[in-house]
Write an enzyme that holds these catalytic residues in place. Structure first.
Site, short mmCIF file in Angstrom:
data_model
loop_
_atom_site.label_atom_id
_atom_site.label_comp_id
_atom_site.label_asym_id
_atom_site.label_seq_id
_atom_site.Cartn_x
_atom_site.Cartn_y
_atom_site.Cartn_z
N ARG A 224 0.85 -1.19 0.00
CA ARG A 224 0.00 0.00 0.00
C ARG A 224 0.88 1.24 0.00
O ARG A 224 1.90 1.30 0.70
CB ARG A 224 -0.92 0.02 1.22
CG ARG A 224 -2.10 -0.95 1.11
CD ARG A 224 -3.07 -0.54 0.02
NE ARG A 224 -4.25 -1.38 -0.06
CZ ARG A 224 -4.40 -2.42 -0.87
NH1 ARG A 224 -3.39 -2.79 -1.64
NH2 ARG A 224 -5.54 -3.10 -0.89
N GLU B 168 -3.51 7.95 -5.10
CA GLU B 168 -3.82 7.27 -6.37
C GLU B 168 -5.18 7.73 -6.88
O GLU B 168 -6.11 7.86 -6.08
CB GLU B 168 -3.81 5.75 -6.18
CG GLU B 168 -2.47 5.19 -5.76
CD GLU B 168 -2.50 3.68 -5.53
OE1 GLU B 168 -3.57 3.07 -5.72
OE2 GLU B 168 -1.46 3.12 -5.16
N HIS C 84 -0.67 0.39 -9.80
CA HIS C 84 -1.39 -0.52 -8.92
C HIS C 84 -1.95 -1.72 -9.71
O HIS C 84 -3.11 -2.09 -9.57
CB HIS C 84 -2.51 0.21 -8.18
CG HIS C 84 -2.86 -0.43 -6.87
ND1 HIS C 84 -3.26 0.30 -5.77
CD2 HIS C 84 -2.87 -1.73 -6.46
CE1 HIS C 84 -3.51 -0.51 -4.76
NE2 HIS C 84 -3.28 -1.75 -5.15
#
Length: 340
Positions: free
Chosen positions: A239, A268, A287
């Site tokens: 993360r 993000e 991601h």
């Protein structure tokens, strides 16, 4: 119609595989879905649900909303990370918090290895330079090699365990910091336990595999980056906020470490003006580490499996709040996993 209800709150019909609805119906589960953007929309869809299902990054599983789901026995997050769910609130309310890490460990471990090599061998900047017409850029000749390095793994769940197996041929020394892993598991994988300071100071590669919690937020900051080897590589497929991004910009700009490869960022989606994007010793992906054709299908299948297990009274294959008192759980779940 079944009285057992599952509500998926962040997908539309076209985003759900055709087989999902029929498979749940075959198990006598009432399946509803919608792309809920507000608490009101979520409650309209899921107020009487037995299982709340989040597939993406929907933020609505907070304490206030979970408290209104009086029939709900579990909140599911498709994927490994459960930071979209208030786990403490769910536990207080007697709900299991379920995830599907078995769907992603193969893809994420592959991607972690790709980031290690991309940074260490300066592949991205060489690609850019070659495309621009420079056949050999003397400023970016690779000198790094993986063999005999020390790899520090912060967290030792499924993904780093696969990572150790896949990197077995490089004669690496693995240091692991994970207080929840027993000595038998460490011995099985041939890795050594280490405290966090040792990982920071002795590792040539540090790979992060922790959930995002209050304890792991900005786990890697300026102090940690300054103590790392100046030849070290930092990789994060966990993360984004586990790393303090402003400190990483400084570390990479001033060459405190060799480089970093991230699949996750503090904010993000990122923007072009993020200062990390201008750095040659930084490699990024959006991601996508856990995404492959196989892992996407498996994510859906394991989530459906978990819904069926919950309906039939079994603990699912994976859940994160192991401290939930069975006596206080909202369902009479059998305290054994199905044979997997």
């Amino acid at each position: 119609m079944s009285s057992f209800k599952v509500a998926l709150i962040d997908k539309t019909e076209t985003q759900i595989p055709d087989w999902v609805g029929p498979e749940l119906a075959k198990a006598n589960i009432n399946f509803v879905y919608g792309n809920c953007e507000t608490s009101e929309e979520m409650m309209a869809l899921a107020k009487d649900t037995n299982v709340l299902w989040i597939y993406g990054l929907n933020p609505l599983a907070n304490r206030e909303n979970l408290g209104q789901l009086t029939n709900c026995i579990a909140a599911i997050r498709s994927g490994s990370g459960v930071d979209q769910i208030d786990v403490n609130a769910a536990t207080d309310l007697g709900m299991l918090v379920v995830n599907t890490p078995h769907a992603h460990h193969d893809a994420v471990s592959d991607h972690t290895i790709a980031l290690i090599f991309a940074v260490g061998r300066a592949l991205v900047v060489q690609d850019k330079s070659t495309r621009a017409g420079t056949w050999v850029n003397q400023n970016h000749l690779p000198t790094w090699s993986l063999r005999n390095k020390t790899v520090g793994l912060v967290g030792f769940g499924l993904i780093p365990r696969y990572l150790v197996k896949k990197l077995a041929g490089f004669n690496l020394n693995f240091l692991v910091h994970d207080p929840f892993v027993d000595t038998a598991t460490l011995a099985e994988y041939g890795v050594q336990t280490a405290d966090f300071d040792t990982i920071i100071e002795q590792s040539d590669i540090i790979s992060l595999h922790t959930p995002l919690t209050k304890e792991t937020h900005h786990l890697i900051g300026e102090a940690e980056l300054k103590r790392m080897k100046n030849s070290a590589i930092l990789v994060n497929t966990a993360r984004g906020p586990v790393i303090e991004e402003a400190a990483l910009v400084k570390a990479l700009s001033e060459n405190w470490i060799l480089g970093a490869g991230l699949d996750v960022l503090e904010v993000e989606p990122s923007t072009k003006d993020n200062p990390l994007m201008a750095l040659d010793n930084f490699v990024v992906s959006p991601h996508t580490a856990g995404i492959s054709e196989e892992s996407t299908d498996l994510t859906w299948r394991l989530t459906v499996e978990a819904c069926i297990d919950l309906m039939e009274g079994y603990y699912p294959r994976s859940y994160v709040n192991h401290d939930l008192d069975i006596g206080k759980a909202r369902a009479s779940l059998k305290p054994k996993l199905r044979d997997s």
